[in-house]
Design a protein around this motif. Structure first.
Motif, PDB file in Angstrom:
ATOM      1  N   THR A   1      33.860  37.726  40.241  1.00 40.05           N
ATOM      2  CA  THR A   1      34.447  37.534  41.556  1.00 40.05           C
ATOM      3  C   THR A   1      35.804  38.243  41.573  1.00 40.05           C
ATOM      4  O   THR A   1      36.057  39.108  40.739  1.00 40.05           O
ATOM      5  CB  THR A   1      34.545  36.018  41.881  1.00 40.05           C
ATOM      6  N   THR A   2      36.645  37.890  42.523  1.00 35.95           N
ATOM      7  CA  THR A   2      37.964  38.508  42.622  1.00 35.95           C
ATOM      8  C   THR A   2      39.021  37.443  42.861  1.00 35.95           C
ATOM      9  O   THR A   2      38.717  36.313  43.218  1.00 35.95           O
ATOM     10  CB  THR A   2      38.026  39.529  43.782  1.00 35.95           C
ATOM     11  N   TRP A   3      40.258  37.841  42.668  1.00 36.33           N
ATOM     12  CA  TRP A   3      41.417  37.025  43.006  1.00 36.33           C
ATOM     13  C   TRP A   3      42.431  37.945  43.658  1.00 36.33           C
ATOM     14  O   TRP A   3      42.382  39.169  43.486  1.00 36.33           O
ATOM     15  CB  TRP A   3      41.971  36.312  41.774  1.00 36.33           C
ATOM     16  N   LEU A   4      43.314  37.383  44.476  1.00 32.73           N
ATOM     17  CA  LEU A   4      44.299  38.196  45.199  1.00 32.73           C
ATOM     18  C   LEU A   4      45.630  38.237  44.457  1.00 32.73           C
ATOM     19  O   LEU A   4      46.151  37.199  44.041  1.00 32.73           O
ATOM     20  CB  LEU A   4      44.537  37.647  46.603  1.00 32.73           C
ATOM     21  N   PHE A   5      46.153  39.442  44.318  1.00 33.32           N
ATOM     22  CA  PHE A   5      47.484  39.636  43.758  1.00 33.32           C
ATOM     23  C   PHE A   5      48.168  40.697  44.596  1.00 33.32           C
ATOM     24  O   PHE A   5      47.666  41.817  44.705  1.00 33.32           O
ATOM     25  CB  PHE A   5      47.415  40.051  42.291  1.00 33.32           C
TER      26      PHE A   5
END
Length: 111
Positions: free
Chosen positions: A67-71
């Motif tokens: 999945t992804t995460w926001l940075f």
């Protein structure tokens, strides 16, 4: 009334020493095998930092979930691996390298 800077530094050192002693006393209450396991896991997790996705896949295989995460408003890769019956490894990437390796224990109640 003001303290001389040497007195202020002395107070800080005393406070730090007290916190260190209190932490040592708390550790003494944890079983030795648990302390050893924590050190082993921490060493392993720290060894994953800086690895590329390819290196991680070579070492651990395909993730259970990708999945992804926001940075900084940008999506970054996040790989999750199921470890045994009650743990999950999460690897957060930034600029193609692991920057955070977390192991989440999810204890299950036993019948």
């Amino acid at each position: 009334m003001t303290l001389p800077w040497t007195s202020a530094i002395g107070l800080v050192l005393i406070a730090l020493a007290g916190a260190s002693i209190a932490e040592g006393q708390q550790t003494e209450k944890v079983p030795k095998d648990i302390q050893h396991a924590e050190k082993t896991l921490t060493k392993w997790l720290n060894g994953l930092k800086g690895k590329t996705p390819e290196e991680i896949r070579k070492a651990l295989g395909d993730p259970s979930k990708e999945t992804t995460w926001l940075f900084k408003a940008e999506k970054q890769m996040l790989l999750k691996y199921k470890i045994g019956d009650s743990a999950e490894l999460s690897l957060s990437f930034y600029e193609g390298r692991v920057i955070v390796a977390d192991l989440h224990l999810m204890p299950r109640s036993t019948p």
